[in-house]
Design a protein around this motif. Sequence first.
Motif, PDB file in Angstrom:
ATOM      1  N   GLU A 190      -3.195  38.659  12.420  1.00  0.00           N
ATOM      2  CA  GLU A 190      -2.152  37.663  12.028  1.00  0.00           C
ATOM      3  C   GLU A 190      -2.590  36.382  12.145  1.00  0.00           C
ATOM      4  O   GLU A 190      -3.291  35.671  13.506  1.00  0.00           O
ATOM      5  CB  GLU A 190      -0.203  37.391  12.412  1.00  0.00           C
ATOM      6  N   ASN A 194      -9.996  34.689   9.776  1.00  0.00           N
ATOM      7  CA  ASN A 194      -8.736  35.113   8.720  1.00  0.00           C
ATOM      8  C   ASN A 194      -8.103  36.796   9.081  1.00  0.00           C
ATOM      9  O   ASN A 194      -9.056  37.390   9.207  1.00  0.00           O
ATOM     10  CB  ASN A 194      -8.376  34.655   7.435  1.00  0.00           C
ATOM     11  N   LYS A 195      -6.873  36.567   8.729  1.00  0.00           N
ATOM     12  CA  LYS A 195      -6.360  37.835   8.593  1.00  0.00           C
ATOM     13  C   LYS A 195      -6.605  38.853   7.555  1.00  0.00           C
ATOM     14  O   LYS A 195      -7.465  38.330   6.790  1.00  0.00           O
ATOM     15  CB  LYS A 195      -4.839  37.783   8.131  1.00  0.00           C
TER      16      LYS A 195
END
Length: 215
Positions: free
Chosen positions: A120, A142-143
């Motif tokens: 997350e 990023n995720k």
Amino acid sequence: MASQFILLALLVASAYHAFASDPGMLQDFCVADKMSQVLVNGFACKDPKAVTAEDFFFSGLHMAGNTSNKQGSAVTGVNVAQIAGLNTLGVSLTRVDYAPFGQNPPHIHPRATEILTVLEGSLYVGFVTSNPDNKLFAKVLNKGDVFVFPQGSVHFQFNYGTNSAVALAALSSMNPGVITVANAVFGSNPNISGKILAKAFQVDKLVVDRIQAQF
């Protein structure tokens, strides 16, 4: 010729053992017997007849760690200390929670390579190569993104976003160890001489004294 082949085989075998992170497996499992008085590189094996499924189980990674600290992060480790069945298997796991603008400060795993996956949020991560180059390899994740930190390298993660972030890291040791650079340098017990640190960091000793006081 045969003697040269044998010598080469011995060199290859010795090199393999020199670079292996943890001791190799010689049986199905070696559940850690933490009550044993036998001193080995790891833990002595529990009697297989006393082993249960619980020796291979841990519950808790679904729970967020408490990030209300100076660094704004919390590391939940799952190594041989939590799962006795990891003994000799050469792997472990950590969950890292980051508050907004929190960080997992520069640190080293002396016994493991780390592969980190962002679950997350977004993280700015990186590691530094050894002397003399000290080159920084860094990237914004990023995720779903994955990044690798080589064994023994100084590395870090920083949550530059306004939302919390979560990452999961796998490590190539049942007990990877961690050396947080700032704690080791400025918070050792007893302290490293302020004169030594002042010369190493090329700053006034008063600066070192103020930093050491934080630890």
